[in-house]
Design a protein around this motif. Structure first.
Motif, short mmCIF file in Angstrom:
data_model
loop_
_atom_site.label_atom_id
_atom_site.label_comp_id
_atom_site.label_asym_id
_atom_site.label_seq_id
_atom_site.Cartn_x
_atom_site.Cartn_y
_atom_site.Cartn_z
N ASN A 21 0.99 -1.46 -0.27
CA ASN A 21 -0.21 -0.24 -0.16
C ASN A 21 0.69 1.34 -0.42
OD1 ASN A 21 1.01 -0.11 2.61
ND2 ASN A 21 -0.79 -0.34 3.99
N GLN A 66 2.70 2.64 -2.45
CA GLN A 66 2.43 4.39 -3.27
C GLN A 66 0.97 4.90 -3.53
OE1 GLN A 66 2.34 2.70 -7.39
NE2 GLN A 66 4.93 2.22 -7.20
N ASN A 67 0.44 4.11 -2.67
CA ASN A 67 -1.06 4.63 -2.25
C ASN A 67 -1.03 5.86 -1.70
OD1 ASN A 67 -4.26 5.42 -2.59
ND2 ASN A 67 -3.98 3.63 -0.63
N ILE A 68 -1.00 5.01 0.05
CA ILE A 68 -0.34 6.21 0.98
C ILE A 68 0.34 7.16 0.61
CG2 ILE A 68 0.43 5.84 3.21
CD1 ILE A 68 -0.94 3.74 3.68
N ARG A 72 0.40 8.94 -2.11
CA ARG A 72 0.31 8.71 -3.05
C ARG A 72 -1.11 10.17 -2.21
NH1 ARG A 72 -1.01 7.15 -6.42
NH2 ARG A 72 -2.82 5.47 -5.62
N THR A 73 -2.19 9.58 -0.89
CA THR A 73 -2.78 10.10 -0.48
C THR A 73 -2.21 11.80 0.86
OG1 THR A 73 -3.88 7.94 -0.20
CG2 THR A 73 -4.50 9.91 1.01
#
Length: 472
Positions: free
Chosen positions: A127, A129-131, A133-134
């Protein structure tokens, strides 16, 4: 297996083992403001209310706790202090986090993700990359400016760490803002007496410029330091701090301090004994200056710094190559404090110990010099650096309880370079409440929630508020 009684990871009662502990934390500790009286945050970043471009810049930059863990896992320096992108560095940190189980970094990482970003997922490579980005989108918004982050954690007072030669321009400008946060400088004069450093003469030139006259001899040095103490005091400084292996004490004069100083100015090396004596004499004079101003003096003792000479040359200090030292502390600590006390010039003092084997030495030493003039005048400071984790905090709290009065303790500080480190106050408060609550459950403390809760509130906030003479 029956998992019906299993606690969820990091739920609202994280680290709180019984009903009394939960009550103490949620009712008496959780909402207390934070007085963070020692940290290494850049005052310019606070003044400018800086925004960071992404989470790596605010979370990984300068954090040698994380850097040590990444190196241990075999991650190349490129992804730690090197030229990798911020996104790549974050991904390497995300790869590291699952391997930090039972290291305090695992708790701190997920506390910080939750308290600042509301993210309850466990950080891992899947996770990352998603974290990234967020969190980076959030980090670059006004709600994540430096002052906003401090307000979010209910920080009332923050004390930075500042060299005597600093002009304190950020502090002076900040005093004229409308911010409800209060930022004060703290005087850190270690460079002024570190004559063994190769850049010492350069530093004396810098200090001369700040003092407004050329420092030519030892009396000039003391006069310059007095001028800077006066200047810091006018700019609301009320604390000094020192990072030393141990305090020093001499019962006789080793040499004329001016002769030693002249050696240093001419580029000659003083002997080890002369160097130690120079530090002792200069620090003694500084402490007398602090006493006159009513300041609190802090001594961070026991670190063995810059152990890896190869990487120190490459990366410099404070990059993750320090450790706990094994120094004799008691005799010189007693002698130094007694030297000041004998002339009634020992001011409020906080002693931080890095070697847990010396906890009892430090805790009992404070009692020797409490004289009834100030509540908790001499403090055994909170678990520091390698000891600001659950076991280290508990050991410090238990030692202080057994050999002093924990009710007079001025509590926790971050000692951090990161604006995301303030959940460490929550971490400390939960550990503190669990210790008291556990004793209440066992019948070892009375179940007087109101009184015990008052003691908790005092340790978390009120003792510090009353101890330091911060300007109103």
């Amino acid at each position: 297996m029956n998992f019906s009684n299993r606690k969820g990871f990091m739920d609202e009662d994280f680290l709180l083992e019984g009903e009394f502990a939960k009550k103490l934390y949620h009712d008496f500790a959780k909402h207390q403001p934070i007085i963070d009286y020692h940290n290494h945050l850049p005052p310019d970043d606070i003044l400018q209310d800086r925004l960071f471009e992404n989470i790596s810049q605010i979370w990984l930059s300068g954090d040698h706790y994380k850097w040590r863990a990444m190196r241990t896992l075999g991650i190349q320096e490129k992804y730690i202090t090197g030229d990798a992108t911020d996104a790549e560095k974050f991904e390497k940190w995300a790869f590291t986090v699952p391997y930090t189980l039972r290291n305090p970094l695992y708790h701190w990482t997920h506390l910080e993700l939750r308290r600042y970003y509301g993210i309850k997922d466990l950080l891992n490579p899947e996770n990352a990359q998603n974290i990234y980005r967020t969190t980076s989108e959030m980090t670059n918004s006004p709600e994540f400016s430096t002052q906003s982050l401090l307000r979010k954690m209910n920080v009332e007072v923050i004390c930075t760490t500042d060299d005597p030669a600093d002009d304190l321009s950020a502090h002076r400008q900040f005093q004229n803002t409308t911010s409800t946060l209060r930022m004060f400088p703290a005087f850190r004069p270690d460079k002024a007496f570190s004559i063994e450093q190769t850049a010492y003469t350069n530093y004396i030139t810098k200090l001369s410029q700040a003092a407004g006259f050329e420092i030519k001899n030892y009396d000039d040095l003391l006069q310059a330091l007095q001028k800077r103490v006066d200047f810091f005091h006018l700019n609301n400084c009320r604390l000094a701090d020192h990072g030393l292996e141990s305090l020093l004490h001499f019962s006789r004069q080793v040499a004329d301090p001016n002769v030693i100083f002249q050696k240093a100015l001419s580029g000659k090396s003083a002997t080890l004994e002369e160097t130690a004596y120079f530090k002792f004499r200069t620090l003694l004079e500084l402490c007398r200056m602090y006493h006159t101003k009513g300041w609190t003096q802090q001594f961070h003792l026991g670190a063995l710094r810059n152990n890896n000479s190869r990487l120190f040359k490459k990366l410099g200090p404070d990059t993750g190559f320090d450790s706990i030292g094994d120094f004799g502390q008691a005799d010189a600590l007693s002698g130094f404090l007694n030297e000041l006390d004998s002339t009634d010039q020992l001011g409020k003092t906080i002693l931080y110990n890095l070697n847990p084997g010396d906890n009892e030495v430090f805790a009992t030493m404070t009692g020797n010099f409490n004289d009834g003039s100030v509540k908790g005048k001499i403090q055994f400071g909170s678990g520091w650096w390698f000891l600001d984790q659950k076991d280290g905090m508990e050991r410090q709290l238990n030692t202080l309880s057994n050999m002093g009065l924990i009710s007079c303790f001025v509590g926790m500080l971050t000692d951090s370079r990161s604006f995301l480190s303030f959940p460490r106050h929550e971490y400390f408060r939960r550990i503190l409440c669990n210790l008291f609550g556990r004793d209440m459950e066992k019948g070892q403390l009375p179940t007087d929630e109101k009184w015990v809760g008052k003691i908790i509130g005092d340790i978390c906030y009120h003792n510090a508020k009353n101890y330091f003479n911060f300007p109103s």
